[in-house]
Design a protein around this motif. Structure first.
Motif, mmCIF file in Angstrom:
data_model
loop_
_atom_site.group_PDB
_atom_site.id
_atom_site.type_symbol
_atom_site.label_atom_id
_atom_site.label_comp_id
_atom_site.label_asym_id
_atom_site.label_seq_id
_atom_site.Cartn_x
_atom_site.Cartn_y
_atom_site.Cartn_z
ATOM 1 N N ALA A 52 0.516 -1.068 0.078
ATOM 2 C CA ALA A 52 0.464 0.107 -0.180
ATOM 3 C C ALA A 52 0.660 1.377 -0.348
ATOM 4 C CB ALA A 52 -0.789 -0.085 1.400
ATOM 5 N N TRP A 53 1.907 1.485 0.591
ATOM 6 C CA TRP A 53 3.068 2.190 1.056
ATOM 7 C C TRP A 53 3.540 2.435 -0.098
ATOM 8 C CZ3 TRP A 53 8.200 2.352 0.738
ATOM 9 C CH2 TRP A 53 8.533 3.944 1.671
ATOM 10 N N GLY A 54 4.244 1.220 -0.879
ATOM 11 C CA GLY A 54 4.690 1.711 -1.880
ATOM 12 C C GLY A 54 3.438 2.320 -3.095
ATOM 13 N N ALA A 55 2.531 1.923 -3.431
ATOM 14 C CA ALA A 55 1.400 2.120 -4.076
ATOM 15 C C ALA A 55 1.701 3.664 -4.230
ATOM 16 C CB ALA A 55 0.489 1.830 -4.547
ATOM 17 N N PHE A 56 1.206 4.424 -3.048
ATOM 18 C CA PHE A 56 0.937 5.533 -3.278
ATOM 19 C C PHE A 56 3.139 6.117 -3.479
ATOM 20 C CE2 PHE A 56 -1.469 4.544 1.140
ATOM 21 C CZ PHE A 56 -2.277 5.809 0.008
ATOM 22 N N ARG A 57 3.786 5.473 -3.387
ATOM 23 C CA ARG A 57 4.855 6.284 -4.023
ATOM 24 C C ARG A 57 5.439 6.007 -5.203
ATOM 25 N NH1 ARG A 57 7.076 9.670 -0.538
ATOM 26 N NH2 ARG A 57 8.787 9.427 -2.198
ATOM 27 N N LEU A 58 5.154 5.483 -5.793
ATOM 28 C CA LEU A 58 5.398 5.129 -7.161
ATOM 29 C C LEU A 58 4.162 5.823 -7.549
ATOM 30 C CD1 LEU A 58 5.494 1.195 -7.446
ATOM 31 C CD2 LEU A 58 7.192 3.286 -7.443
ATOM 32 N N GLY A 59 2.640 6.399 -7.139
ATOM 33 C CA GLY A 59 1.697 6.292 -8.080
ATOM 34 C C GLY A 59 1.707 8.577 -7.905
ATOM 35 N N HIS A 60 3.349 9.109 -7.372
ATOM 36 C CA HIS A 60 3.673 9.913 -7.955
ATOM 37 C C HIS A 60 4.913 10.451 -9.026
ATOM 38 C CE1 HIS A 60 2.297 10.788 -3.447
ATOM 39 N NE2 HIS A 60 3.062 10.216 -2.928
ATOM 40 N N ARG A 61 4.851 8.959 -9.975
ATOM 41 C CA ARG A 61 5.859 8.478 -10.510
ATOM 42 C C ARG A 61 4.909 9.348 -11.903
ATOM 43 N NH1 ARG A 61 10.697 3.861 -9.969
ATOM 44 N NH2 ARG A 61 11.258 5.133 -8.407
ATOM 45 N N ALA A 62 6.111 9.961 -13.155
ATOM 46 C CA ALA A 62 5.196 10.202 -14.251
ATOM 47 C C ALA A 62 4.988 9.201 -15.130
ATOM 48 C CB ALA A 62 5.546 11.443 -14.525
ATOM 49 N N ALA A 63 3.784 8.459 -16.182
ATOM 50 C CA ALA A 63 4.972 7.851 -17.088
ATOM 51 C C ALA A 63 5.328 8.106 -17.799
ATOM 52 C CB ALA A 63 2.988 7.838 -17.758
ATOM 53 N N GLY A 70 2.333 4.416 -16.792
ATOM 54 C CA GLY A 70 2.615 4.659 -15.484
ATOM 55 C C GLY A 70 3.163 3.593 -14.861
ATOM 56 N N TYR A 71 3.071 3.555 -13.358
ATOM 57 C CA TYR A 71 3.262 2.690 -12.215
ATOM 58 C C TYR A 71 2.317 1.691 -11.990
ATOM 59 C CZ TYR A 71 7.999 3.427 -12.999
ATOM 60 O OH TYR A 71 9.653 3.718 -14.076
ATOM 61 N N ALA A 72 1.043 1.853 -12.037
ATOM 62 C CA ALA A 72 -0.210 1.694 -10.995
ATOM 63 C C ALA A 72 -0.297 0.337 -11.131
ATOM 64 C CB ALA A 72 -1.340 2.009 -11.792
ATOM 65 N N ARG A 73 -0.265 -0.332 -12.462
ATOM 66 C CA ARG A 73 -0.172 -2.119 -12.343
ATOM 67 C C ARG A 73 1.082 -3.250 -11.570
ATOM 68 N NH1 ARG A 73 -2.817 -5.764 -16.272
ATOM 69 N NH2 ARG A 73 -4.152 -4.130 -15.928
ATOM 70 N N PHE A 74 2.325 -2.122 -10.372
ATOM 71 C CA PHE A 74 3.032 -2.620 -10.073
ATOM 72 C C PHE A 74 2.415 -3.650 -8.815
ATOM 73 C CE2 PHE A 74 5.677 -1.775 -6.445
ATOM 74 C CZ PHE A 74 7.277 -3.092 -6.808
ATOM 75 N N GLN A 75 1.482 -2.640 -8.266
ATOM 76 C CA GLN A 75 0.968 -2.712 -6.743
ATOM 77 C C GLN A 75 0.067 -4.828 -7.218
ATOM 78 O OE1 GLN A 75 -2.541 -1.152 -5.716
ATOM 79 N NE2 GLN A 75 -2.138 0.788 -7.470
ATOM 80 N N VAL A 76 -1.021 -5.019 -8.330
ATOM 81 C CA VAL A 76 -1.423 -5.523 -8.385
ATOM 82 C C VAL A 76 -0.624 -7.064 -8.694
ATOM 83 C CG1 VAL A 76 -2.792 -6.795 -9.965
ATOM 84 C CG2 VAL A 76 -3.131 -4.295 -9.906
ATOM 85 N N LEU A 77 1.221 -6.704 -9.241
ATOM 86 C CA LEU A 77 1.578 -7.897 -9.580
ATOM 87 C C LEU A 77 2.679 -7.801 -8.223
ATOM 88 C CD1 LEU A 77 3.357 -10.292 -11.235
ATOM 89 C CD2 LEU A 77 4.734 -7.757 -12.043
ATOM 90 N N ALA A 78 2.847 -7.217 -7.841
ATOM 91 C CA ALA A 78 3.646 -7.350 -6.249
ATOM 92 C C ALA A 78 2.448 -8.329 -5.192
ATOM 93 C CB ALA A 78 3.804 -6.469 -5.461
ATOM 94 N N ALA A 79 1.338 -7.752 -5.447
ATOM 95 C CA ALA A 79 0.019 -8.400 -4.460
ATOM 96 C C ALA A 79 0.180 -9.947 -4.784
ATOM 97 C CB ALA A 79 -1.185 -7.044 -4.681
ATOM 98 N N PHE A 80 -0.157 -10.388 -6.192
ATOM 99 C CA PHE A 80 0.217 -11.390 -6.418
ATOM 100 C C PHE A 80 1.135 -12.742 -5.979
ATOM 101 C CE2 PHE A 80 0.475 -15.415 -9.877
ATOM 102 C CZ PHE A 80 -0.547 -15.592 -9.658
#
Length: 288
Positions: A52-63, A70-80
């Protein structure tokens, strides 16, 4: 509010992760499988909070040109990956508990109780930190649910230690460790299912494909609809693409605005790709 939620999740992550390490040491010293099981559950919570914290941090990065979403899909892959790991941890706890039932060993109930009570205090503190944040934030709400599950694990360890202290029945430790393992397995399976569904471009749970298709078809100027796809970078960020055949008497630009407004206002889908067509409906499309 996003910055506040990020700060709260980070603080709760440190609390949970720090005590998880203490519980591992205490479980090994006391010989308590229930404490180790609860430590496994706290590990799942720590990783979930980190996600959850990483998703907040990565959400600041631009595409970027290579990562146009961008990096929104990262949290889904990490959750899997996290869910698969937790399934293995939960299964290992159950196997160890079965062995401990057949070959009981002495448990130091005093140290076990002290650590479990301290763990309960830490979990209550983490819950308060998260619960006072923005509950409309889905990342934060998910973190609260994980910490609530950890509270139950700490309670199980406390009950097991009290039973051992009063009755000397050491089997209470592995039996209640199974309860904590079930909590891990239940959460892990749900996590794997939801993340896999998103990775496979499945329709987000809050959307109904047939209902949305019927709604678009009912709009003024829409002759037919086909190739409607509903998916999302994450379960909370739905995306739609569809082909719309425009009635001959309608203005294409007006139809486009109606479709976009319907999906945005009626189903909270702001990322929409609409291909307008003026030809007859192809095979497989839905008409009025």
């Amino acid at each position: 509010m996003t910055a506040d939620s990020e700060r709260r999740v980070k603080l709760a992550m440190y609390l949970t992760g720090g005590f998880m390490l203490a519980e591992v040491v205490g479980g090994l010293v006391a010989g308590s499988l229930a404490l180790l099981a609860d430590a496994g559950h706290m590990l799942s919570d720590t990783v979930s909070l980190a996600l959850a914290w990483g998703a907040f941090r990565l959400g600041h990065r631009a595409a970027t040109r290579k990562l146009t979403f961008g990096y929104a899909r990262f949290q889904v892959l990490a959750a899997f990956v996290n869910g698969l790991t937790l399934l293995v941890i939960g299964a290992a706890i159950v196997v160890a508990a079965i062995k401990r039932l057949w070959l009981p060993s002495e448990v130091l109930a005093g140290p076990m109780l002290a650590i479990a009570v301290l763990g309960l205090v830490v979990n209550i503190a983490a819950f308060r930190i998260l619960h006072q944040g923005d509950q409309d934030n889905l990342n934060l709400r998910g973190a609260v649910l994980h910490v609530m599950g950890d509270l139950l694990g700490s309670v199980a360890a406390i009950v097991a230690s009290l039973i051992i202290m009063t009755t000397g029945w050491n089997q209470a430790d592995p039996l209640l460790s199974v309860l904590a393992a079930v909590l891990i397995l239940r959460g892990a399976w749900s996590l794997v299912k939801r993340s896999a569904h998103t990775l496979l471009e499945g329709t987000p749970e809050q959307l109904d494909h047939a209902d949305i298709q019927a709604g678009v078809l009912a709009l003024e100027g829409v002759e037919s609809v086909h190739d409607l796809h509903l998916w999302g970078l994450t379960p909370q960020s739905p995306i739609a693409s569809l082909h719309v055949v425009v009635a001959a008497t309608s203005v294409p630009g007006d139809v486009l605005e109606r479709v976009q407004a319907y999906l945005r206002d009626g189903h909270d889908i702001s990322h929409v790709t609409v291909q307008l067509e003026g030809e007859a409906c192809p095979q497989g499309c839905v008409t009025r």
